[in-house]
Design an enzyme around this catalytic site. Structure first.
Site, PDB file in Angstrom:
ATOM      1  N   LEU A 171      31.985  10.816  31.709  1.00 63.02           N
ATOM      2  CA  LEU A 171      30.598  11.126  32.041  1.00 63.02           C
ATOM      3  C   LEU A 171      30.507  12.489  33.043  1.00 63.02           C
ATOM      4  O   LEU A 171      31.683  12.997  33.398  1.00 63.02           O
ATOM      5  CB  LEU A 171      29.919  10.063  33.308  1.00 63.02           C
ATOM      6  CG  LEU A 171      30.571   9.944  34.661  1.00 63.02           C
ATOM      7  CD1 LEU A 171      29.846  11.363  35.458  1.00 63.02           C
ATOM      8  CD2 LEU A 171      30.234   8.421  34.918  1.00 63.02           C
ATOM      9  N   GLU A 173      28.553  14.641  36.045  1.00 64.19           N
ATOM     10  CA  GLU A 173      27.474  14.133  36.580  1.00 64.19           C
ATOM     11  C   GLU A 173      25.845  15.072  36.598  1.00 64.19           C
ATOM     12  O   GLU A 173      25.810  16.165  35.599  1.00 64.19           O
ATOM     13  CB  GLU A 173      28.018  15.092  37.789  1.00 64.19           C
ATOM     14  CG  GLU A 173      29.097  14.101  38.618  1.00 64.19           C
ATOM     15  CD  GLU A 173      29.077  14.445  40.167  1.00 64.19           C
ATOM     16  OE1 GLU A 173      28.819  15.605  40.494  1.00 64.19           O
ATOM     17  OE2 GLU A 173      30.593  14.526  40.345  1.00 64.19           O
ATOM     18  N   CYS A 280      36.048  17.686  39.032  1.00 71.47           N
ATOM     19  CA  CYS A 280      37.356  17.673  38.437  1.00 71.47           C
ATOM     20  C   CYS A 280      37.989  19.135  36.953  1.00 71.47           C
ATOM     21  O   CYS A 280      39.990  18.886  37.316  1.00 71.47           O
ATOM     22  CB  CYS A 280      36.725  16.915  36.783  1.00 71.47           C
ATOM     23  SG  CYS A 280      36.492  14.710  37.428  1.00 71.47           S
ATOM     24  N   LYS A 283      40.883  20.490  39.610  1.00 72.19           N
ATOM     25  CA  LYS A 283      41.956  19.029  39.976  1.00 72.19           C
ATOM     26  C   LYS A 283      42.557  18.706  38.721  1.00 72.19           C
ATOM     27  O   LYS A 283      43.958  18.851  38.776  1.00 72.19           O
ATOM     28  CB  LYS A 283      41.242  18.035  40.406  1.00 72.19           C
ATOM     29  CG  LYS A 283      42.234  17.059  40.587  1.00 72.19           C
ATOM     30  CD  LYS A 283      41.171  16.146  41.443  1.00 72.19           C
ATOM     31  CE  LYS A 283      39.949  15.078  40.993  1.00 72.19           C
ATOM     32  NZ  LYS A 283      40.919  14.703  39.680  1.00 72.19           N
TER      33      LYS A 283
HETATM   34  C1  UDX Z   1      37.019  10.603  41.625  1.00 74.48           C
HETATM   35  C2  UDX Z   1      37.395  11.861  40.736  1.00 74.48           C
HETATM   36  O1  UDX Z   1      36.939  12.555  41.614  1.00 74.48           O
HETATM   37  C3  UDX Z   1      37.940  11.594  39.552  1.00 74.48           C
HETATM   38  O2  UDX Z   1      38.968  12.263  39.107  1.00 74.48           O
HETATM   39  C4  UDX Z   1      38.334   9.894  39.411  1.00 74.48           C
HETATM   40  O3  UDX Z   1      38.693  10.182  37.628  1.00 74.48           O
HETATM   41  C5  UDX Z   1      37.949   9.033  40.186  1.00 74.48           C
HETATM   42  O4  UDX Z   1      37.265   9.036  41.565  1.00 74.48           O
HETATM   43  P1  UDX Z   1      34.770  10.408  42.015  1.00 74.48           P
HETATM   44  O5  UDX Z   1      34.009   8.491  41.439  1.00 74.48           O
HETATM   45  O6  UDX Z   1      33.685  11.193  41.532  1.00 74.48           O
HETATM   46  O7  UDX Z   1      35.357  10.435  41.356  1.00 74.48           O
HETATM   47  O8  UDX Z   1      34.676  10.578  43.602  1.00 74.48           O
HETATM   48  P2  UDX Z   1      34.088  10.537  44.943  1.00 74.48           P
HETATM   49  O9  UDX Z   1      32.728  10.211  44.928  1.00 74.48           O
HETATM   50  O10 UDX Z   1      34.899  10.949  46.128  1.00 74.48           O
HETATM   51  O11 UDX Z   1      34.503   8.248  45.388  1.00 74.48           O
HETATM   52  C6  UDX Z   1      36.039   7.425  45.286  1.00 74.48           C
HETATM   53  C7  UDX Z   1      35.348   6.300  46.025  1.00 74.48           C
HETATM   54  O12 UDX Z   1      36.990   5.923  46.559  1.00 74.48           O
HETATM   55  C8  UDX Z   1      34.803   6.845  47.762  1.00 74.48           C
HETATM   56  O13 UDX Z   1      34.129   6.705  47.916  1.00 74.48           O
HETATM   57  C9  UDX Z   1      35.959   6.532  48.719  1.00 74.48           C
HETATM   58  O14 UDX Z   1      35.334   6.068  49.938  1.00 74.48           O
HETATM   59  C10 UDX Z   1      36.379   4.960  47.953  1.00 74.48           C
HETATM   60  N1  UDX Z   1      38.133   4.821  48.010  1.00 74.48           N
HETATM   61  C11 UDX Z   1      38.839   5.553  48.395  1.00 74.48           C
HETATM   62  C12 UDX Z   1      38.055   3.404  48.538  1.00 74.48           C
HETATM   63  O15 UDX Z   1      37.052   2.073  47.940  1.00 74.48           O
HETATM   64  N2  UDX Z   1      39.310   3.409  48.878  1.00 74.48           N
HETATM   65  C13 UDX Z   1      40.860   3.410  48.893  1.00 74.48           C
HETATM   66  O16 UDX Z   1      41.024   3.308  49.116  1.00 74.48           O
HETATM   67  C14 UDX Z   1      40.055   5.386  48.501  1.00 74.48           C
HETATM   68  C1  UDX Z   2      33.406  17.019  33.589  1.00 76.32           C
HETATM   69  C2  UDX Z   2      32.991  16.678  32.436  1.00 76.32           C
HETATM   70  O1  UDX Z   2      32.122  17.284  31.463  1.00 76.32           O
HETATM   71  C3  UDX Z   2      32.893  15.087  32.179  1.00 76.32           C
HETATM   72  O2  UDX Z   2      33.702  15.244  30.650  1.00 76.32           O
HETATM   73  C4  UDX Z   2      34.524  14.455  33.124  1.00 76.32           C
HETATM   74  O3  UDX Z   2      34.029  13.392  33.165  1.00 76.32           O
HETATM   75  C5  UDX Z   2      33.896  15.617  34.620  1.00 76.32           C
HETATM   76  O4  UDX Z   2      33.978  17.131  34.526  1.00 76.32           O
HETATM   77  P1  UDX Z   2      31.040  16.916  35.252  1.00 76.32           P
HETATM   78  O5  UDX Z   2      31.783  18.427  36.030  1.00 76.32           O
HETATM   79  O6  UDX Z   2      30.434  16.238  35.654  1.00 76.32           O
HETATM   80  O7  UDX Z   2      31.500  16.812  34.212  1.00 76.32           O
HETATM   81  O8  UDX Z   2      29.750  18.789  34.496  1.00 76.32           O
HETATM   82  P2  UDX Z   2      30.179  19.758  33.324  1.00 76.32           P
HETATM   83  O9  UDX Z   2      28.696  19.194  32.501  1.00 76.32           O
HETATM   84  O10 UDX Z   2      30.675  19.418  32.456  1.00 76.32           O
HETATM   85  O11 UDX Z   2      29.741  21.258  34.234  1.00 76.32           O
HETATM   86  C6  UDX Z   2      31.252  21.418  34.954  1.00 76.32           C
HETATM   87  C7  UDX Z   2      31.025  22.786  35.813  1.00 76.32           C
HETATM   88  O12 UDX Z   2      31.133  23.804  34.366  1.00 76.32           O
HETATM   89  C8  UDX Z   2      29.899  23.200  36.468  1.00 76.32           C
HETATM   90  O13 UDX Z   2      30.008  23.915  37.172  1.00 76.32           O
HETATM   91  C9  UDX Z   2      28.941  24.051  35.681  1.00 76.32           C
HETATM   92  O14 UDX Z   2      27.398  24.290  35.935  1.00 76.32           O
HETATM   93  C10 UDX Z   2      29.350  24.728  34.636  1.00 76.32           C
HETATM   94  N1  UDX Z   2      29.337  25.064  33.518  1.00 76.32           N
HETATM   95  C11 UDX Z   2      29.473  24.286  32.449  1.00 76.32           C
HETATM   96  C12 UDX Z   2      28.914  25.734  32.814  1.00 76.32           C
HETATM   97  O15 UDX Z   2      29.484  27.170  33.650  1.00 76.32           O
HETATM   98  N2  UDX Z   2      29.445  26.467  31.480  1.00 76.32           N
HETATM   99  C13 UDX Z   2      28.878  24.994  30.978  1.00 76.32           C
HETATM  100  O16 UDX Z   2      28.933  26.090  29.329  1.00 76.32           O
HETATM  101  C14 UDX Z   2      28.810  24.348  30.772  1.00 76.32           C
END
Ligand code: UDX
Ligand code: UDX
Length: 471
Positions: A171, A173, A280, A283
């Protein structure tokens, strides 16, 4: 023998875990989904009556929460019993880049995955299918497996058994609900056919079988990293050409369109901008670089390193252009920032290009008036304060303010900089803005939002990223 799944637990109620479980629950009314998190405050927010208080903003999410929360979707801090009762557990915790030790700056820190696996080992009962949802470096399933097996072999934990699957989430965001509801593909990696089929069965309640791809564990883990690396590489490629367009009086939008009409290239993900942000891309590429180096593939690592370097360069380049156009001097100037999130339709600011660009501008001595429809001022404060070697956070906080609309931000400013592609910026009343700004008034548009002909006919000086006629 397929396992009947009645209860699913997801560890991690973040940008991935929350929306993913919301969509799964909506499509599997007979399964009870419980999302747990160590952060109690976050769980409280997920449970808040006022849906505007949900911890993340995603179009369509609050409607799903309203419909299913309390029916078959629950948010809880009771990690122990949620794990204990679950037939299937998704691990969706964050995997940040290590900041110290071996691999600092590149490798993923797996401490949260490890602690989650330990909790699963400790509290689960009977046979449990453990699903990696977080994006993880290749072979992380091995780590999870060895933790689970170690517990399994301890006498007191007899009777427990586990299968591990990799089911990365693709997905993006801002479009999470649409992506989850109608994914391009669902990828399930694993060794055990029955467990794979069990998870596949859950997806088949709303996803066409032909879109569900099953592979071995390692290929699944690697595919997620590589998908993100390819997407990020496309952005760095088009951003590199944006600079060439400015130098040669071409227009990046026209070039993107022409290039993208080639079916082999495709038209999506070719928008030049201030560089990619989000949790993502950086990282995952850093991780890829680390893995390549680990296997002695220095040249491959260097190739991917350049994708990140170009991204940094693009941000720095934009800051420099703003300073140069404003006569090399920003002290006593007020600059309006339109957008702080890393992209539109999210309140997420992780790795947002706005952070580095705003810091660069602050270093030049200006005052920033920032407007973003969804990002809170506490979040902006947090992001801008992480620059303590230059200013402490108290000094820093005197140098910017958050405004409640774009006109308030533009008022009395010398320049406005569009950094996020929020659709509301497209319909901004440029005449009104021009009348409340200082003169000469500059617009720096990094997201192809502002019509340059209209802006310049009103009297603005305009610079547009990748547009040789307005550079
Ligand atoms: C994160 C990573 O960025 C992404 O690369 C990965 O695929 C999925 O996890 P995201 O859901 O966007 O994605 O992260 P975040 O919004 O920080 O959520 C992670 C959650 O896990 C946090 O709410 C944190 O509190 C929780 N967590 C972390 C636990 O519940 N237990 C833990 O031990 C550590
Ligand atoms: C990305 C991947 O798209 C998704 O598949 C994965 O699961 C998580 O990482 P996300 O980071 O949520 O998703 O957003 P994305 O729409 O990919 O945009 C990433 C960044 O690239 C943003 O800062 C966006 O503004 C930028 N972007 C995207 C551009 O500058 N140009 C584009 O044409 C598309």
């Amino acid at each position: 023998m397929y396992k009947e799944i009645k209860k699913i637990c997801c560890i991690g109620a973040g940008y991935v875990g929350g929306p993913t479980m919301a969509v799964m629950a909506a499509n599997n009314p007979d399964i009870k989904f419980t999302v747990v998190d160590i952060n109690k405050q976050k769980i409280n927010l997920w449970n808040s009556k006022d849906l505007d208080e949900l911890p993340i903003y995603e179009p369509g999410l609050s409607e799903l929460i309203k419909k299913n929360r309390g029916k078959n979707l629950f948010f809880s801090s009771d990690i122990e019993s949620s794990i204990e009762n679950a037939d299937m557990i998704f691990i969706s915790v964050n995997t940040p880049t290590k900041t110290k030790g071996f691999g600092a700056g590149f490798a993923s820190d797996l401490k949260y995955v490890e602690s989650s696996a330990k909790e699963v080992a400790k509290y689960s009962k009977g046979h449990t299918i453990v699903v990696e949802k977080s994006t993880l470096p290749v072979k992380t399933a091995l780590t999870i497996k060895s933790i689970l097996t170690a517990y399994q072999e301890k006498g007191e934990h007899k009777g427990k058994s586990f299968d591990i699957l990799s089911n990365p989430e693709f997905l993006a965001e801002g479009t999470a609900i649409i992506n989850l509801q109608n994914p391009d593909r669902v990828l399930i990696g694993g060794d055990n056919k029955n467990s794979i089929e069990t998870l596949k069965g859950i997806y088949m309640n709303w996803v066409d079988e032909c879109k569900i791809l099953t592979t071995d564990l390692w290929s699944s883990e690697l595919s997620k990293l590589i998908s993100n690396a390819f997407l990020a590489q496309r952005i760095s490629s088009i951003n590199s050409i944006s600079a060439l367009c400015e130098a040669t009086e071409a227009n990046i939008s026209n070039v993107s369109k022409a290039v993208g009409m080639d079916k082999r290239i495709g038209s999506e993900f070719l928008n030049a901008g201030p560089g990619f942000g989000g949790s993502c891309f950086k990282k995952d590429i850093s991780n890829l670089i680390y893995i390549c180096k680990h296997y002695g593939l220095e040249d491959v690592a260097r190739y991917w390193e350049n994708v990140i370097l170009l991204n940094k360069w693009q941000q720095r380049r934009i800051s420099k252009i703003i300073v140069d156009k404003l006569f090399g001097n920003l002290s006593d100037k007020r600059i309006a920032i339109f957008g702080f999130a890393f992209k539109s339709d999210t309140n997420d600011t992780r790795e947002s290009p706005a952070i580095n660009i705003c810091r660069d501008l602050l270093d030049e001595g200006c005052f920033l008036s920032i407007y973003d429809p969804k990002v809170s001022s506490s979040q902006i404060k947090r992001e801008l304060s992480l620059h303590e070697n230059v200013r402490n956070s108290d000094q820093n906080n005197l140098l910017w303010e958050k405004n409640s609309n774009l006109y308030e931000a533009a008022k009395n400013s010398d320049a406005l900089v569009v950094l996020t592609d929020w659709v509301e910026f497209k319909s901004a009343d440029l005449k009104k803005i021009f009348n409340i700004m200082n003169y000469p008034s500059w617009i720096f548009d990094t997201r192809d939002i502002i019509n340059p002909e209209e802006a310049s006919s009103i009297g603005f000086n305009i610079w547009k990223l990748g547009n040789g006629f307005y550079s």
